[in-house]
Every structure is written in structure tokens, then in C-alpha cells.
Design a protein around this motif. Structure first.
Motif, PDB file in Angstrom:
ATOM      1  N   ASP A   1       0.813  -1.221   0.000  1.00  0.00           N
ATOM      2  CA  ASP A   1       0.000   0.000   0.000  1.00  0.00           C
ATOM      3  C   ASP A   1       0.845   1.268   0.000  1.00  0.00           C
ATOM      4  OD1 ASP A   1       1.041  -0.152   2.517  1.00  0.00           O
ATOM      5  OD2 ASP A   1      -0.866  -0.075   3.584  1.00  0.00           O
ATOM      6  N   MET A   2       2.148   1.135  -0.343  1.00  0.00           N
ATOM      7  CA  MET A   2       2.995   2.321  -0.451  1.00  0.00           C
ATOM      8  C   MET A   2       2.572   3.159  -1.657  1.00  0.00           C
ATOM      9  SD  MET A   2       6.863   0.945   0.249  1.00  0.00           S
ATOM     10  CE  MET A   2       7.403   0.384   1.855  1.00  0.00           C
ATOM     11  N   ASP A   3       2.753   4.487  -1.543  1.00  0.00           N
ATOM     12  CA  ASP A   3       2.514   5.347  -2.702  1.00  0.00           C
ATOM     13  C   ASP A   3       3.848   5.824  -3.256  1.00  0.00           C
ATOM     14  OD1 ASP A   3       3.369   7.458  -1.077  1.00  0.00           O
ATOM     15  OD2 ASP A   3       1.358   8.179  -0.658  1.00  0.00           O
ATOM     16  N   CYS A   4       3.791   6.557  -4.360  1.00  0.00           N
ATOM     17  CA  CYS A   4       5.037   7.011  -5.005  1.00  0.00           C
ATOM     18  C   CYS A   4       5.725   8.099  -4.213  1.00  0.00           C
ATOM     19  CB  CYS A   4       4.737   7.511  -6.426  1.00  0.00           C
ATOM     20  SG  CYS A   4       4.397   6.180  -7.593  1.00  0.00           S
ATOM     21  N   GLY A   5       5.034   8.671  -3.236  1.00  0.00           N
ATOM     22  CA  GLY A   5       5.660   9.689  -2.403  1.00  0.00           C
ATOM     23  C   GLY A   5       6.437   9.106  -1.254  1.00  0.00           C
ATOM     24  N   SER A   6       6.415   7.778  -1.130  1.00  0.00           N
ATOM     25  CA  SER A   6       7.124   7.175  -0.009  1.00  0.00           C
ATOM     26  C   SER A   6       8.009   6.044  -0.501  1.00  0.00           C
ATOM     27  CB  SER A   6       6.113   6.690   1.043  1.00  0.00           C
ATOM     28  OG  SER A   6       5.184   5.782   0.471  1.00  0.00           O
ATOM     29  N   GLY A   7       7.884   4.860   0.101  1.00  0.00           N
ATOM     30  CA  GLY A   7       8.848   3.812  -0.178  1.00  0.00           C
ATOM     31  C   GLY A   7       8.791   3.219  -1.562  1.00  0.00           C
ATOM     32  N   LEU A   8       7.641   3.316  -2.254  1.00  0.00           N
ATOM     33  CA  LEU A   8       7.550   2.699  -3.577  1.00  0.00           C
ATOM     34  C   LEU A   8       8.555   3.307  -4.548  1.00  0.00           C
ATOM     35  CD1 LEU A   8       6.228   0.719  -5.484  1.00  0.00           C
ATOM     36  CD2 LEU A   8       4.483   2.440  -5.983  1.00  0.00           C
ATOM     37  N   LEU A   9       8.755   4.612  -4.473  1.00  0.00           N
ATOM     38  CA  LEU A   9       9.698   5.263  -5.383  1.00  0.00           C
ATOM     39  C   LEU A   9      11.100   4.694  -5.222  1.00  0.00           C
ATOM     40  CD1 LEU A   9      10.408   7.413  -7.478  1.00  0.00           C
ATOM     41  CD2 LEU A   9      10.643   9.048  -5.593  1.00  0.00           C
TER      42      LEU A   9
ATOM     43  N   SER B   1       9.252  13.170   5.078  1.00  0.00           N
ATOM     44  CA  SER B   1       8.882  12.333   3.947  1.00  0.00           C
ATOM     45  C   SER B   1       9.990  12.367   2.918  1.00  0.00           C
ATOM     46  CB  SER B   1       7.573  12.828   3.316  1.00  0.00           C
ATOM     47  OG  SER B   1       7.772  14.081   2.687  1.00  0.00           O
ATOM     48  N   LEU B   2       9.923  11.445   2.004  1.00  0.00           N
ATOM     49  CA  LEU B   2      10.905  11.380   0.924  1.00  0.00           C
ATOM     50  C   LEU B   2      10.907  12.666   0.116  1.00  0.00           C
ATOM     51  CD1 LEU B   2      12.888   9.306  -0.366  1.00  0.00           C
ATOM     52  CD2 LEU B   2      11.055   8.733  -1.951  1.00  0.00           C
ATOM     53  N   GLU B   3       9.734  13.243  -0.071  1.00  0.00           N
ATOM     54  CA  GLU B   3       9.600  14.444  -0.889  1.00  0.00           C
ATOM     55  C   GLU B   3      10.175  15.681  -0.199  1.00  0.00           C
ATOM     56  OE1 GLU B   3       5.595  15.800  -1.436  1.00  0.00           O
ATOM     57  OE2 GLU B   3       5.996  16.509  -3.461  1.00  0.00           O
ATOM     58  N   GLY B   4      10.026  15.752   1.141  1.00  0.00           N
ATOM     59  CA  GLY B   4      10.390  16.979   1.843  1.00  0.00           C
ATOM     60  C   GLY B   4      11.688  16.926   2.600  1.00  0.00           C
ATOM     61  N   LEU B   5      12.375  15.782   2.587  1.00  0.00           N
ATOM     62  CA  LEU B   5      13.586  15.619   3.399  1.00  0.00           C
ATOM     63  C   LEU B   5      14.797  15.493   2.491  1.00  0.00           C
ATOM     64  CD1 LEU B   5      14.213  15.301   6.453  1.00  0.00           C
ATOM     65  CD2 LEU B   5      14.134  12.838   6.107  1.00  0.00           C
TER      66      LEU B   5
ATOM     67  N   ALA C   1      10.305  16.555 -11.976  1.00  0.00           N
ATOM     68  CA  ALA C   1       8.889  16.804 -11.720  1.00  0.00           C
ATOM     69  C   ALA C   1       8.655  18.260 -11.336  1.00  0.00           C
ATOM     70  CB  ALA C   1       8.391  15.886 -10.608  1.00  0.00           C
ATOM     71  N   ALA C   2       9.543  18.800 -10.486  1.00  0.00           N
ATOM     72  CA  ALA C   2       9.394  20.190 -10.067  1.00  0.00           C
ATOM     73  C   ALA C   2       9.542  21.146 -11.248  1.00  0.00           C
ATOM     74  CB  ALA C   2      10.421  20.525  -8.985  1.00  0.00           C
ATOM     75  N   GLN C   3      10.502  20.858 -12.126  1.00  0.00           N
ATOM     76  CA  GLN C   3      10.729  21.743 -13.277  1.00  0.00           C
ATOM     77  C   GLN C   3       9.574  21.696 -14.271  1.00  0.00           C
ATOM     78  OE1 GLN C   3      14.542  20.917 -15.029  1.00  0.00           O
ATOM     79  NE2 GLN C   3      15.693  21.585 -13.233  1.00  0.00           N
ATOM     80  N   SER C   4       8.924  20.532 -14.332  1.00  0.00           N
ATOM     81  CA  SER C   4       7.813  20.407 -15.286  1.00  0.00           C
ATOM     82  C   SER C   4       6.487  20.851 -14.697  1.00  0.00           C
ATOM     83  CB  SER C   4       7.702  18.951 -15.754  1.00  0.00           C
ATOM     84  OG  SER C   4       7.291  18.114 -14.692  1.00  0.00           O
ATOM     85  N   GLY C   5       6.491  21.158 -13.382  1.00  0.00           N
ATOM     86  CA  GLY C   5       5.255  21.588 -12.742  1.00  0.00           C
ATOM     87  C   GLY C   5       4.299  20.455 -12.439  1.00  0.00           C
ATOM     88  N   ARG C   6       4.780  19.218 -12.472  1.00  0.00           N
ATOM     89  CA  ARG C   6       3.918  18.066 -12.242  1.00  0.00           C
ATOM     90  C   ARG C   6       4.031  17.614 -10.796  1.00  0.00           C
ATOM     91  NH1 ARG C   6       4.882  14.188 -17.432  1.00  0.00           N
ATOM     92  NH2 ARG C   6       3.024  13.180 -16.609  1.00  0.00           N
ATOM     93  N   GLU C   7       2.894  17.280 -10.219  1.00  0.00           N
ATOM     94  CA  GLU C   7       2.885  16.753  -8.861  1.00  0.00           C
ATOM     95  C   GLU C   7       2.773  15.242  -8.956  1.00  0.00           C
ATOM     96  OE1 GLU C   7       0.196  16.937  -4.795  1.00  0.00           O
ATOM     97  OE2 GLU C   7      -0.012  18.501  -6.290  1.00  0.00           O
ATOM     98  N   VAL C   8       3.889  14.581  -8.795  1.00  0.00           N
ATOM     99  CA  VAL C   8       3.929  13.135  -9.000  1.00  0.00           C
ATOM    100  C   VAL C   8       3.976  12.377  -7.683  1.00  0.00           C
ATOM    101  CG1 VAL C   8       5.231  11.251 -10.065  1.00  0.00           C
ATOM    102  CG2 VAL C   8       5.103  13.464 -11.192  1.00  0.00           C
ATOM    103  N   PHE C   9       4.633  12.951  -6.685  1.00  0.00           N
ATOM    104  CA  PHE C   9       4.922  12.194  -5.486  1.00  0.00           C
ATOM    105  C   PHE C   9       4.105  12.711  -4.302  1.00  0.00           C
ATOM    106  CE2 PHE C   9       8.789  12.570  -8.105  1.00  0.00           C
ATOM    107  CZ  PHE C   9       8.689  11.315  -8.674  1.00  0.00           C
ATOM    108  N   ARG C  10       2.881  12.292  -4.230  1.00  0.00           N
ATOM    109  CA  ARG C  10       2.000  12.733  -3.160  1.00  0.00           C
ATOM    110  C   ARG C  10       2.232  11.903  -1.912  1.00  0.00           C
ATOM    111  NH1 ARG C  10      -3.205  12.332  -6.916  1.00  0.00           N
ATOM    112  NH2 ARG C  10      -1.923  10.592  -7.653  1.00  0.00           N
ATOM    113  N   CYS C  11       2.439  12.560  -0.797  1.00  0.00           N
ATOM    114  CA  CYS C  11       2.772  11.861   0.441  1.00  0.00           C
ATOM    115  C   CYS C  11       1.592  11.758   1.387  1.00  0.00           C
ATOM    116  CB  CYS C  11       3.938  12.559   1.148  1.00  0.00           C
ATOM    117  SG  CYS C  11       5.434  12.562   0.145  1.00  0.00           S
TER     118      CYS C  11
END
Length: 368
Positions: free
Chosen positions: A28-36, A304-308, A357-367
Motif C-alpha cells: 500500500d505504499m505510494d510514489c511519495g514514499s517507499g515505492l519510489l 517524507s521522501l519528498e520533503g527531506l 517533476a518540479a521543473q515540469s510543474g507536475r505533482e507526481v509524489f504525493r505523500c
């Protein structure tokens, strides 16, 4: 090869996807955490053109995984749902030349991956601090980092251009071979994080006195007076930490002082600075940090992976994104500390995707 998010999951070699080069079961991991981290590690081990199978029970992955593949240059060639509510299976073909790997970023934005390395020397400790991110205590399993492993790690780290190593725990001075571990990192910038309470006598005093004086000691002191420090760390710990600071400085060591606070009360911080002024601790050698909501802490800053920002960290049994997250399975980079090339490679690839992702403006990794 099957990369698993949770012990006990044993998917068939590809499930409904058929034969794949590797299979990641993300649970049940999402792409914003361990799955990535799991899919990044698994994809690095494949040759261009091979298929990575991904199984996920998390609905957000249906949107996020194709976005990740598109950013990198991979191709999702198959998507199968077992039911309307999942789980979902994906087959992703590895690109010949990942797009994110050639993205150009502004230099100086973060510390280069591979320059600094954290080592958990052990996980047992004479204290059981209320906020300990590593869940260390007198009852914790030691999980000691071996000297032979340290020699191999630091040899590879140096060969790859590494410069700085930080030893933490647990309480490092409870490791009976701490001196040998530190000596194995000779030639690197070395810092030992300690509560400063137990190196004053016996064999631990010998270990301290035998250390090179270019080793920095970072000692924890959470407040200017015992009240806050002892509430967080245990009765009497403040006085012993102050004694440890005094002893270390008298022996000629550079001492940094680190305070960890749930609430950064301005008056309390100011009082601590006044005390450190009087003790002769230079301003660059003072660290005031918030509690991370990890380990024993029941509140604090969410990480989180995204913010750390990554601080690659090794334990005897794995590699992690950051030293504050070694109890979080979502932040595990690898199941073994070596090879370092893979650990650093996974981190670099993950950062490249995040930056793309940041440069393209896409939100890919939701935590959340």
C-alpha cells in the motif's frame, strides 16, 4: 528478483504480467514514499529494454506511476487491475537512456550526494529519550556495525570522493570497538554524536582519550537548565551531559552542542545560547533542531521522501534516506549497506526524478 514492501508477501514471478526482469510488490505504499525507492533500485539493476513488474494496492499509483515513467523516459506497456478496487499490476520497459539522468540542475542547491555518510554504530543506548527517532534504549537490540564492514565501507566511500562521516546511534560509546570504527575512517572528516554521559570512566575513557583530536564530538544538550533536558532524556542526564562537554573540551576536542526541542521557545533558546556563550562554544558549533515525528516521538515535524533532503545513512542491516528515518520502512534505500555505488545511485536517480517533476510543474509524489 522480487522486491517486497512487507514481509510475508510472495507474489508469483510476474503475476498477470507474465515474465518480467524484476518484480516490485509495493503493497500500500505510494510514489511519495517507499515505492519510489523500491522501483528506482529495481530499475537500476535491469538492462535497457527489460521489463519491471510493479504490483500496488494504492490507487494513487495508477496516476503517479505512468507520470514517473514518462519523466524518466520509461514506457508503461501493460496495466492490469485484479478488480475495480485493485490491486494493480504494471509492466514498465526500461529506457535506453533515462531522460531525468541528463537533466541539468543549478549547482549549489544541495550537498552533493556521496560527499557525506552517516553510520549507525549501534542501536542500544543508556537512555530512552522521549523523541528518539531510532527507538534506541537500554533494551534495544545492539545491531552493531562491524569493523570489517566499516573498513570496506570507508574504502569504497573514499574511492568515490567521500569527505565526511558522522557516527551516531544509539550511544556510540556503548560500542566496544568504537575506536576501531572511527580509525577505519581515517583521512575523512569525522564526527561522533553522543549524549556525553558515559565516556568519563574505564575503557570508554580510554577510547575517548585515544581518539585523534581532529575527531569532533557532538554532544546533546537540550536546554540551559536541567528541566527540559531531563524531562526529555531522563533525570540527572543534564548534569552528566554538561560534565561530558567539560571533559571533552579539557582533553582538546572540538565540541559541538546539539539541542533537540519539541517547541522552539524563544526564551529557552536564548537562555541556551547564553549558557553556551559562557562555556566558550562557538556559534558555528551550535545546532538547534526540531523533533521529527519518527521513532518514539508521538508528535513533531512530519518527514517524507519528498520533503527531506537526503543524508544517506548506513546501519548494519541496510541503507536509509536520512538518519532520522531509520525506523520508517518507506525510507529504506537498500537491504544491505553495500555496495555504496548502488545506495548513492538510488538517491541520485530519485533526486533527478523529483527535480524533473518540479521543473515540469507536475505533482507526481504525493505523500498524503
Amino acid at each position: 528478483m522480487v522486491e517486497q514492501a512487507h514481509a510475508g508477501q510472495k507474489p508469483q514471478p510476474g503475476g498477470p504480467l507474465g515474465e518480467v526482469g524484476a518484480l516490485v510488490d509495493g503493497g500500500d505504499m505510494d510514489c511519495g514514499s517507499g515505492l519510489l525507492l523500491l522501483i528506482t533500485r529495481a530499475m537500476r539493476r535491469l538492462e535497457a529494454g527489460q521489463l519491471l513488474g510493479v504490483r500496488s494496492a494504492e490507487v494513487s499509483v495508477v496516476t503517479d506511476l505512468p507520470a514517473w515513467a514518462d519523466l524518466i523516459g520509461h514506457e508503461v506497456v501493460t496495466e492490469v487491475a485484479e478488480s475495480a478496487d485493485g490491486p494493480w499490476w504494471f509492466a514498465v520497459r526500461k529506457a535506453g537512456r533515462p531522460a531525468a539522468a541528463v537533466t541539468v540542475f543549478t549547482p549549489g542547491e544541495r550537498m552533493p550526494v556521496g560527499r557525506r555518510l552517516w553510520i549507525y554504530t549501534n542501536f542500544d543506548c543508556n537512555l530512552a529519550c522521549a523523541y528518539c527517532c531510532a527507538e534506541s534504549s537500554p533494551k534495544a537490540a545492539a545491531r552493531r556495525f562491524g569493523t570489517d564492514l566499516a573498513t570496506e565501507v570507508f574504502g569504497e566511500f573514499t574511492a568515490q570522493g567521500g569527505r565526511e562521516v558522522l557516527f551516531t546511534g544509539g550511544e556510540p560509546f556503548m560500542h566496544p570497538e568504537l575506536g576501531a570504527l572511527i580509525a577505519a575512517a581515517d583521512g575523512l572528516e569525522r564526527t561522533v554524536l553522543t549524549n556525553g554521559m558515559i565516556f568519563g570512566k574505564g575503557t570508554r575513557r580510554e577510547t575517548l582519550e585515544n581518539l585523534d583530536r581532529d575527531v569532533v564530538l557532538q554532544i546533546s544538550l537540550d536546554s540551559a537548565t536541567p528541566e527540559v533536558h531531563d524531562r526529555q532524556r531522563g533525570a540527572g542526564s543534564w548534569n552528566r551531559a554538561v560534565d561530558g562537554i567539560t571533559l571533552a573540551r579539557s582533553l582538546g576536542f572540538r565540541v559541538r552542542v546539539a539541542a533537540t526541542l519539541y517547541d522552539e521557545d524563544p526564551q529557552g533558546v536564548e537562555a541556551l545560547h547564553h549558557r553556551l556563550d559562557a562555556a566558550g562554544i562557538a556559534m558555528p558549533d551550535r545546532i538547534i533542531r526540531p523533533v521529527a515525528h519518527e521513532g518514539f516521538a508521538d508528535k513533531g515535524v512530519h518527514v517524507s521522501l519528498e520533503g527531506l533532503e537526503p543524508e544517506p545513512t548506513l546501519t548494519a542491516d541496510g541503507a536509509w534516506w536520512h538518519p532520522v528515518a531509520v525506523t520508517d520502512p518507506h525510507m529504506r534505500i537498500a537491504d544491505a549497506p553495500l555496495p555504496l555505488s548502488e545506495v548513492f545511485g538510488v538517491v541520485r536517480d530519485t533526486l533527478a526524478v523529483q527535480d524533473a517533476a518540479a521543473q515540469s510543474g507536475r505533482e507526481v509524489f504525493r505523500c498524503a
